[in-house]
Write an enzyme that holds these catalytic residues in place. Structure first.
Site, short mmCIF file in Angstrom:
data_model
loop_
_atom_site.label_atom_id
_atom_site.label_comp_id
_atom_site.label_asym_id
_atom_site.label_seq_id
_atom_site.Cartn_x
_atom_site.Cartn_y
_atom_site.Cartn_z
N LYS A 126 37.58 4.64 -10.88
CA LYS A 126 36.35 4.32 -11.62
C LYS A 126 36.59 4.64 -13.09
CE LYS A 126 32.10 2.90 -10.85
NZ LYS A 126 31.59 2.06 -9.76
N ASP A 166 30.03 -2.45 -13.53
CA ASP A 166 29.10 -1.47 -12.94
C ASP A 166 27.91 -1.44 -13.91
OD1 ASP A 166 29.08 0.77 -10.68
OD2 ASP A 166 28.22 1.71 -12.43
P1 NDP Z 1 22.96 -2.90 -14.11
O1 NDP Z 1 23.35 -2.31 -15.41
O2 NDP Z 1 23.06 -4.36 -13.94
O3 NDP Z 1 21.46 -2.46 -13.72
C1 NDP Z 1 21.07 -1.12 -13.63
C2 NDP Z 1 19.57 -1.11 -13.45
O4 NDP Z 1 19.11 0.19 -13.14
C3 NDP Z 1 18.84 -1.54 -14.71
O5 NDP Z 1 17.69 -2.22 -14.35
C4 NDP Z 1 18.53 -0.19 -15.35
O6 NDP Z 1 17.45 -0.22 -16.25
C5 NDP Z 1 18.15 0.60 -14.13
N1 NDP Z 1 18.13 2.04 -14.39
C6 NDP Z 1 17.04 2.85 -14.32
N2 NDP Z 1 17.33 4.09 -14.65
C7 NDP Z 1 18.63 4.11 -14.93
C8 NDP Z 1 19.50 5.16 -15.34
N3 NDP Z 1 19.10 6.42 -15.51
N4 NDP Z 1 20.78 4.84 -15.55
C9 NDP Z 1 21.19 3.58 -15.39
N5 NDP Z 1 20.42 2.55 -14.99
C10 NDP Z 1 19.14 2.82 -14.77
O7 NDP Z 1 23.84 -2.14 -13.01
P2 NDP Z 1 24.17 -2.61 -11.52
O8 NDP Z 1 23.04 -3.35 -10.94
O9 NDP Z 1 25.51 -3.23 -11.52
O10 NDP Z 1 24.33 -1.19 -10.80
C11 NDP Z 1 23.24 -0.51 -10.19
C12 NDP Z 1 23.77 0.53 -9.21
O11 NDP Z 1 24.57 -0.12 -8.21
C13 NDP Z 1 24.68 1.60 -9.81
O12 NDP Z 1 24.52 2.79 -9.09
C14 NDP Z 1 26.08 1.04 -9.55
O13 NDP Z 1 27.06 2.08 -9.54
C15 NDP Z 1 25.88 0.45 -8.17
N6 NDP Z 1 26.82 -0.58 -7.74
C16 NDP Z 1 27.07 -1.68 -8.48
C17 NDP Z 1 27.93 -2.66 -8.02
C18 NDP Z 1 28.18 -3.93 -8.76
O14 NDP Z 1 28.90 -4.79 -8.23
N7 NDP Z 1 27.62 -4.14 -9.94
C19 NDP Z 1 28.65 -2.49 -6.75
C20 NDP Z 1 28.26 -1.33 -6.00
C21 NDP Z 1 27.39 -0.41 -6.51
P3 NDP Z 1 17.72 -0.36 -17.83
O15 NDP Z 1 18.22 -1.74 -18.03
O16 NDP Z 1 16.41 -0.08 -18.44
O17 NDP Z 1 18.76 0.68 -18.17
O1 2IT Z 2 30.53 0.70 -7.31
C1 2IT Z 2 31.16 -0.34 -7.07
O2 2IT Z 2 31.64 -0.58 -5.95
C2 2IT Z 2 31.32 -1.32 -8.14
N1 2IT Z 2 30.79 -1.11 -9.24
C3 2IT Z 2 32.14 -2.56 -7.93
C4 2IT Z 2 33.60 -2.27 -8.09
C5 2IT Z 2 34.51 -3.46 -8.06
O3 2IT Z 2 35.71 -3.22 -8.27
O4 2IT Z 2 34.08 -4.59 -7.85
#
Ligand code: NDP
Ligand code: 2IT
Length: 444
Positions: A126, A166
């Site tokens: 990561k 992420d």
């Molecule tokens: P994004 O940046 O696309 O979205 C994050 C969302 O969460 C935003 O709406 C954000 O709001 C909100 N949020 C609220 N509070 C917090 C905070 N304290 N810190 C950060 N964000 C906050 O991220 P993702 O949708 O990609 O990721 C969301 C979660 O899913 C994370 O935990 C990530 O590690 C996990 N994840 C992501 C994957 C991926 O493929 N993208 C895969 C597996 C897990 P605002 O815009 O106001 O900050």
């Molecule tokens: O938390 C996760 O699994 C991710 N942000 C996606 C990682 C990836 O390599 O696609």
């Protein structure tokens, strides 16, 4: 003292001020007690748990870049290459002001087990930075990404370490990062995933984490005699994972009534309008207040509150520790039946325990959000064979992987006498493959 307790103490002593890392390690090692204690002396002798909880490599670097006013800015950046027993390091990059080494280590540690559960050949890693893309111009984001990659490129490669998105890292950031990698190395290779479709990306990668989360939820409910169609769902977040979880849940006949960002949350009794949400978040990069402005029947509330709504299923898709004990109590009191994590470690340890003790079906993110990284691995395969699969092919593979993960963690929970404890099932099933590979490769 038991070997598990010895290693837990050591991790806390040797990694001070990293509470999220301690939390992730504690959750995993507690689940593994039953496996470790069956052969404790062997594992202690080979220092297996010390090797598993100590990253192979931690890279810390400075990123200097110039903002639109001509001011030089400096950010901290990280890449933690945690474990490559089953494949090259694989895991996302997070750009958010809260990022520090402990956060990246918790995410890298989780990624080892998640990637193992996908059944695909990917190790755990990561990275990220405390850079905040919010409110920055495209040129500022490009300047940051180029400077970030000018250091990171030394440590990554298609067979070495393959970053992705992420929080705060989406298609725009991956594009700038890829362009700079190619410019420096002169290599057109699958070194990043989540790429645009015109330069090596995979169909369905954008949707994969949210869709995969809902595929697993559907299978979980089905195996308990419950139909997802017709259920009321609460989602938190309004980013990549949340948006496509909402889209798929609605396609499968559920009604999603909430979403949130870091300022506030929406309650929409009619069901969240995904097209509107995408326009606000993906196109305009605006706040959720715009949602209520466009849909006067929807309520906008400042602050936290998604878990106070009466729903059948909760899908936390924002960030770590966003669902605490009080939230868990509210969900139970309101009659919820399942909590399935889309984010990484969104539920605190106390909340998880409370949900499990009160008969809620609970699936940890390392199993239920694995569809994103699994589809990243499918993107790597397509890059290697220089072919692109159709959306139908990728989606069918994604669905098969998620259904398989559910049965794998369910079987492990039964085999080790903890039926229905999917935290234990996920940790044990993920661990066994990694340990088998580590032991076969000797003391390294
Ligand atoms: P994004 O940046 O696309 O979205 C994050 C969302 O969460 C935003 O709406 C954000 O709001 C909100 N949020 C609220 N509070 C917090 C905070 N304290 N810190 C950060 N964000 C906050 O991220 P993702 O949708 O990609 O990721 C969301 C979660 O899913 C994370 O935990 C990530 O590690 C996990 N994840 C992501 C994957 C991926 O493929 N993208 C895969 C597996 C897990 P605002 O815009 O106001 O900050
Ligand atoms: O938390 C996760 O699994 C991710 N942000 C996606 C990682 C990836 O390599 O696609």
């Amino acid at each position: 003292m038991s070997y598990v307790d010895e290693v837990l103490e050591r991790v806390i002593a040797q990694n001070p001020a990293q509470p999220e890392f301690h939390q992730a390690v504690k959750e995993v090692l507690e689940s593994l007690r039953v496996v470790i204690e069956a052969d404790e002396e062997k594992y202690r002798k080979e220092a297996l748990l010390e090797r598993l909880t100590t990253p192979d490599r931690q890279i810390l670097f400075r990123v200097a870049w110039v903002d639109d006013k001509g001011q030089t800015q400096v950010n901290n950046a990280f890449r933690v290459q945690f474990n490559d027993a089953i494949g090259p390091y694989k895991g996302g990059l997070r750009f958010h002001p809260s990022v520090n080494l402990g956060i990246i280590k918790f995410l890298g540690f989780e990624q080892i087990f998640k990637n193992s559960l996908t059944g695909l050949p990917i190790g755990g890693g990561k990275g990220g930075s405390d850079f905040d893309p919010k409110g920055k111009s495209d040129r500022e984001v490009m300047a940051f990404c180029q400077s970030f990659m000018t250091e990171l490129y030394k440590y990554i490669g298609k067979d070495v370490d393959v970053p992705a998105g992420d929080i705060g890292v989406g298609a725009r950031e991956i594009g700038f990062l890829y362009g700079q990698y190619k410019r420096i190395t002169n290599l057109y290779e699958g070194v990043l995933t989540g790429k645009g479709l015109s330069y090596g990306g995979s169909l369905v990668r954008t949707q994969a984490t949210g869709y995969g989360l809902v595929y697993l939820t559907e299978e979980l409910l089905k195996c308990h005699g419950i139909d997802l169609a017709g259920k009321v769902v609460a989602v938190s977040g309004a980013g990549n994972v949340a948006t496509y979880a909402i889209e798929k849940a609605e396609q499968l006949g559920a009604k999603v009534v909430t979403c949130s960002d870091s300022n506030g949350w929406i309650y929409d009794h009619d069901g969240i309008d995904v097209a509107l949400l995408k326009d606000i978040k993906e196109v305009r990069r605006a706040r959720l207040t715009e949602y209520a402005a466009a849909k006067p029947n929807a309520e906008y509330h400042e602050g936290k509150g998604v878990w106070s709504v009466k729903v059948d299923v909760a899908l936390p898709c924002a960030t770590q520790n966003e669902l605490n004990l009080d939230d868990a109590k509210a969900l139970v009191a309101n009659g919820a039946m399942a909590v399935v994590e889309g984010a990484n470690m969104p539920t605190t340890l106390e909340a998880t325990q409370y949900l499990q003790e009160n008969g809620i079906l609970f699936v940890p993110g390392k199993a239920s959000n694995a569809g994103g990284v699994a589809t990243s691995a499918l993107e790597m395969s397509q890059n290697s064979e220089r072919l692109s699969w159709t959306a139908e092919e990728v989606d069918a593979k994604l669905k098969g992987i998620m259904v398989n993960i559910y049965h794998n963690i369910d079987d492990a929970s039964k085999k080790y006498g903890m039926e229905g404890n999917y935290v234990a099932g996920a940790n044990i099933a993920g661990f066994l493959k990694v340990v088998n590979a580590m032991e076969a490769q000797g003391i390294v």
